[in-house]
Write an enzyme that holds these catalytic residues in place. Structure first.
Site, PDB file in Angstrom:
ATOM      1  N   SER A 156       0.837  -1.193   0.000  1.00 63.36           N
ATOM      2  CA  SER A 156       0.000   0.000   0.000  1.00 63.36           C
ATOM      3  C   SER A 156       0.883   1.257   0.000  1.00 63.36           C
ATOM      4  CB  SER A 156      -0.940  -0.062   1.214  1.00 63.36           C
ATOM      5  OG  SER A 156      -1.966   0.856   1.095  1.00 63.36           O
ATOM      6  N   ARG A 226     -11.863   6.387   9.777  1.00 67.70           N
ATOM      7  CA  ARG A 226     -11.331   5.024   9.746  1.00 67.70           C
ATOM      8  C   ARG A 226     -12.386   4.016   9.282  1.00 67.70           C
ATOM      9  NH1 ARG A 226      -6.687   2.299   9.114  1.00 67.70           N
ATOM     10  NH2 ARG A 226      -6.528   0.451  10.422  1.00 67.70           N
ATOM     11  N   ASP A 328      -8.370  -6.698  -4.768  1.00 67.28           N
ATOM     12  CA  ASP A 328      -8.025  -5.366  -4.249  1.00 67.28           C
ATOM     13  C   ASP A 328      -8.590  -4.312  -5.201  1.00 67.28           C
ATOM     14  OD1 ASP A 328      -6.853  -3.005  -3.377  1.00 67.28           O
ATOM     15  OD2 ASP A 328      -4.828  -3.824  -3.218  1.00 67.28           O
ATOM     16  N   HIS A 361      -7.911  -5.361  -0.321  1.00 71.55           N
ATOM     17  CA  HIS A 361      -6.613  -4.684  -0.201  1.00 71.55           C
ATOM     18  C   HIS A 361      -5.796  -5.194   0.994  1.00 71.55           C
ATOM     19  CE1 HIS A 361      -3.679  -1.492  -0.420  1.00 71.55           C
ATOM     20  NE2 HIS A 361      -3.995  -1.067   0.786  1.00 71.55           N
ATOM     21  N   ASP A 362      -6.440  -5.360   2.142  1.00 69.66           N
ATOM     22  CA  ASP A 362      -5.704  -5.778   3.342  1.00 69.66           C
ATOM     23  C   ASP A 362      -5.218  -7.225   3.269  1.00 69.66           C
ATOM     24  OD1 ASP A 362      -5.326  -3.532   4.837  1.00 69.66           O
ATOM     25  OD2 ASP A 362      -6.952  -3.886   6.259  1.00 69.66           O
TER      26      ASP A 362
HETATM   27  C1  LIG Z   1       1.419  -1.699   7.452  1.00 72.35           C
HETATM   28  C2  LIG Z   1       0.077  -1.634   7.913  1.00 72.35           C
HETATM   29  O1  LIG Z   1      -0.781  -1.707   7.142  1.00 72.35           O
HETATM   30  S1  LIG Z   1      -0.201  -1.490   9.535  1.00 72.35           S
HETATM   31  C3  LIG Z   1      -1.851  -1.197   9.780  1.00 72.35           C
HETATM   32  C4  LIG Z   1      -2.560  -2.459   9.784  1.00 72.35           C
HETATM   33  N1  LIG Z   1      -3.455  -2.540  10.851  1.00 72.35           N
HETATM   34  C5  LIG Z   1      -4.657  -2.182  10.691  1.00 72.35           C
HETATM   35  O2  LIG Z   1      -5.061  -1.792   9.617  1.00 72.35           O
HETATM   36  C6  LIG Z   1      -5.490  -2.336  11.915  1.00 72.35           C
HETATM   37  C7  LIG Z   1      -6.950  -2.451  11.604  1.00 72.35           C
HETATM   38  N2  LIG Z   1      -7.157  -3.393  10.618  1.00 72.35           N
HETATM   39  C8  LIG Z   1      -7.477  -4.655  10.887  1.00 72.35           C
HETATM   40  O3  LIG Z   1      -7.724  -5.098  11.989  1.00 72.35           O
HETATM   41  C9  LIG Z   1      -7.492  -5.446   9.680  1.00 72.35           C
HETATM   42  O4  LIG Z   1      -8.745  -5.887   9.477  1.00 72.35           O
HETATM   43  C10 LIG Z   1      -6.423  -6.516   9.680  1.00 72.35           C
HETATM   44  C11 LIG Z   1      -6.183  -6.810   8.238  1.00 72.35           C
HETATM   45  C12 LIG Z   1      -5.141  -5.968  10.246  1.00 72.35           C
HETATM   46  C13 LIG Z   1      -6.824  -7.743  10.503  1.00 72.35           C
HETATM   47  O5  LIG Z   1      -7.786  -8.483   9.818  1.00 72.35           O
HETATM   48  P1  LIG Z   1      -8.495  -9.750  10.489  1.00 72.35           P
HETATM   49  O6  LIG Z   1      -7.500 -10.618  11.170  1.00 72.35           O
HETATM   50  O7  LIG Z   1      -9.362 -10.338   9.437  1.00 72.35           O
HETATM   51  O8  LIG Z   1      -9.342  -9.107  11.651  1.00 72.35           O
HETATM   52  P2  LIG Z   1     -10.736  -8.386  11.531  1.00 72.35           P
HETATM   53  O9  LIG Z   1     -10.735  -7.419  10.434  1.00 72.35           O
HETATM   54  O10 LIG Z   1     -11.816  -9.419  11.503  1.00 72.35           O
HETATM   55  O11 LIG Z   1     -10.790  -7.583  12.894  1.00 72.35           O
HETATM   56  C14 LIG Z   1     -10.712  -8.259  14.126  1.00 72.35           C
HETATM   57  C15 LIG Z   1     -11.205  -7.328  15.200  1.00 72.35           C
HETATM   58  O12 LIG Z   1     -12.571  -6.954  14.961  1.00 72.35           O
HETATM   59  C16 LIG Z   1     -13.367  -7.360  16.089  1.00 72.35           C
HETATM   60  N3  LIG Z   1     -14.660  -7.779  15.590  1.00 72.35           N
HETATM   61  C17 LIG Z   1     -14.900  -8.779  14.724  1.00 72.35           C
HETATM   62  N4  LIG Z   1     -16.239  -8.841  14.500  1.00 72.35           N
HETATM   63  C18 LIG Z   1     -16.821  -7.872  15.225  1.00 72.35           C
HETATM   64  C19 LIG Z   1     -18.162  -7.431  15.395  1.00 72.35           C
HETATM   65  N5  LIG Z   1     -19.184  -7.995  14.755  1.00 72.35           N
HETATM   66  N6  LIG Z   1     -18.391  -6.388  16.216  1.00 72.35           N
HETATM   67  C20 LIG Z   1     -17.372  -5.778  16.853  1.00 72.35           C
HETATM   68  N7  LIG Z   1     -16.082  -6.159  16.740  1.00 72.35           N
HETATM   69  C21 LIG Z   1     -15.808  -7.180  15.920  1.00 72.35           C
HETATM   70  C22 LIG Z   1     -12.607  -8.497  16.705  1.00 72.35           C
HETATM   71  O13 LIG Z   1     -12.992  -8.678  18.055  1.00 72.35           O
HETATM   72  C23 LIG Z   1     -11.188  -8.002  16.568  1.00 72.35           C
HETATM   73  O14 LIG Z   1     -10.953  -7.025  17.534  1.00 72.35           O
HETATM   74  P3  LIG Z   1      -9.470  -6.679  18.052  1.00 72.35           P
HETATM   75  O15 LIG Z   1      -8.636  -6.410  16.806  1.00 72.35           O
HETATM   76  O16 LIG Z   1      -9.650  -5.473  18.889  1.00 72.35           O
HETATM   77  O17 LIG Z   1      -8.989  -7.889  18.780  1.00 72.35           O
HETATM   78  N1  LIG Z   2      -5.054  -1.256   6.637  1.00 74.41           N
HETATM   79  C1  LIG Z   2      -3.775  -0.721   6.319  1.00 74.41           C
HETATM   80  C2  LIG Z   2      -3.587  -0.567   4.860  1.00 74.41           C
HETATM   81  C3  LIG Z   2      -4.127   0.705   4.308  1.00 74.41           C
HETATM   82  O1  LIG Z   2      -3.627   0.901   3.039  1.00 74.41           O
HETATM   83  C4  LIG Z   2      -3.506   0.557   7.065  1.00 74.41           C
HETATM   84  O2  LIG Z   2      -4.413   1.010   7.738  1.00 74.41           O
HETATM   85  O3  LIG Z   2      -2.410   1.061   7.027  1.00 74.41           O
END
Ligand SMILES: CC(=O)SCCNC(=O)CCNC(=O)[C@H](O)C(C)(C)COP(=O)(O)OP(=O)(O)OC[C@H]1O[C@@H](n2cnc3c(N)ncnc32)[C@H](O)[C@@H]1OP(=O)(O)O
Ligand SMILES: N[C@@H](CCO)C(=O)O
Length: 389
Positions: A156, A226, A328, A361-362
């Site tokens: 990204s 967000r 994506d 994308h993620d």
């Molecule tokens: C280089 C970089 O890009 S760094 C930045 C990356 N990090 C992020 O973008 C952080 C936020 N993004 C995410 O969490 C992204 O979805 C990912 C890709 C990092 C993780 O994806 P997944 O493993 O599929 O997790 P998912 O998207 O299902 O999210 C899980 C979270 O949602 C919560 N959740 C899932 N379903 C629900 C719901 N129905 N209601 C409320 N919360 C929920 C889970 O409890 C979990 O919470 P926690 O993260 O606080 O423990």
């Molecule tokens: N989910 C990632 C990828 C965004 O491009 C982030 O928040 O940084």
């Protein structure tokens, strides 16, 4: 080598560059703090360094717990001993980007006013570009005595930095992996960023960007930003698989600030987005969000070189592996293909892989075995060609 600066409690590794940086906007920013993390051991020849560039809301905590949330590093499944970016073999560096909020100089950093007092930069923080971010990383790499990076890898916005590294410091990058990225930020993506920014501006707690004076943060606006952005990181298939049309009768998690309880029930996907929004504001600064999204919007490698996307790479000897994901829609394969075509005109070693995934994308942050194999294989090949054991 590491200078622990008591001014930051956010990063274990941190260097201050008193002379700072000349930015693309013409402003000279000084001093510049660079916060980073390293994993593995730098070889005596200093030739095994892999720079990992983070995305929009990432940070330097690639493979160890985040100091504010306690959650595992964002690429903990990718970086570590025996993992695709193998820290038994490679010295991995990740730098919090310029403009960020995890220790590198950004809008939350203090500046000295004419009367000698200090205050955060806030919205007076100069406009920065992806190239400025890369220049700040370059300061650190030079400080570490590394003449050439074995590889620069990122997804990204991290992929934009990979491309800028290759364009700005061509002799310092042996191999490059731009992932889920594009040689320019598309009109659609600028549009999404603008909606996010407007959500922040519309928050009464925004206070013209000087929210620290009121001891508040524009939490609602940043959370909405967000939530909207997060939708673009997934795909219709992923959202359907995760949540479908399921509702939860008790609001439970993720109700912060929302009217869900008024409706008596909430779709799971609404609850999920609220959760993503409310957890985000605990770890990210609104002014950083504005600064970094703008840097992404400015990114256009072709425009920087009279419309010729291949020109910045002329004469390059870097080995490229471009990766996209089939679902994506934020950084679609078509844009990766444009990059591949441009590189093919001028570079001898370009490979292009589209990973079949329905995660959107993620996907680059998630479990995708083909993706892992591609990264591992490319890095092993690069190490072999570079003559690293
Ligand atoms: C280089 C970089 O890009 S760094 C930045 C990356 N990090 C992020 O973008 C952080 C936020 N993004 C995410 O969490 C992204 O979805 C990912 C890709 C990092 C993780 O994806 P997944 O493993 O599929 O997790 P998912 O998207 O299902 O999210 C899980 C979270 O949602 C919560 N959740 C899932 N379903 C629900 C719901 N129905 N209601 C409320 N919360 C929920 C889970 O409890 C979990 O919470 P926690 O993260 O606080 O423990
Ligand atoms: N989910 C990632 C990828 C965004 O491009 C982030 O928040 O940084």
């Amino acid at each position: 080598m590491d200078q622990t600066n008591p001014a930051t409690t956010l990063s274990h590794q941190h260097v201050t560059f008193p002379d700072g940086l000349q930015l693309d906007c013409g402003f000279h920013l000084a001093p510049v703090d660079v916060a980073y993390r390293t994993y593995g051991t730098l070889s005596p020849a200093r030739d095994n360094a892999v720079l990992v560039c983070h995305a929009l809301t990432g940070d330097q905590y690639v493979a160890d717990p985040h100091p504010l949330t306690g959650k595992p590093g964002w690429w903990g499944r990718m970086v570590g001993p025996g993992l695709p970016i193998d820290t038994d073999r490679f010295f991995v560096i990740c730098v919090n980007v310029l403009g960020g909020c995890m220790g590198t100089t950004g809008p939350r950093s203090l500046r000295v006013r004419e009367d000698g007092t200090e205050e955060p930069w806030g919205t007076d923080f100069p406009a920065i570009t992806i190239r400025d971010m890369v220049r700040a990383q370059h300061l650190l790499i030079e400080h570490m005595g590394i003449d050439r990076l074995l590889a620069v890898v990122g997804g990204s916005m991290g992929g934009m930095q990979v491309l800028e590294w290759c364009a700005t410091y061509p002799h310092k990058v042996f191999a490059a992996m731009p992932i889920a990225t594009s040689p320019f930020h598309s009109a659609q993506n600028i549009a999404f960023n603008e909606v996010s920014r407007q959500a922040i501006f519309a928050d009464p707690q925004w206070h013209g960007g000087r929210y620290w004076e009121c001891n508040e943060i524009p939490a609602r606006g940043l959370a909405v930003a967000r939530m909207m952005a997060h939708i673009t990181y997934l795909s219709e298939a992923a959202l359907t698989r995760k949540f479908g049309r399921r509702v939860r009768t008790s609001p439970g998690r993720g109700t912060a600030g929302g009217p869900g309880a008024l409706f008596g029930e909430m779709f799971e996907v609404e609850s999920y987005l609220r959760h993503q929004g409310s957890t985000f504001v605990r770890r990210f600064d609104a002014n950083s969000y504005l600064t970094i999204t703008r840097a992404m919007d400015y990114f256009d490698l072709g425009a920087e070189h009279d419309g010729d996307m291949s020109r910045p790479f002329r004469g390059t000897r870097t080995r490229f592996c471009i990766i996209s994901f089939s679902s994506d829609w934020l950084f679609p394969t078509s844009q990766a293909r444009l990059l591949a075509r441009a590189l093919n005109q001028v570079a001898a070693n370009v490979s292009f892989v589209e990973i079949d995934s329905d995660k959107g994308h993620d996907a680059f942050l998630l479990d995708e075995p083909d993706f892992d194999r591609t990264i591992r294989g490319f890095l092993c090949g690069a190490a072999e060609h570079a003559g690293i054991g």
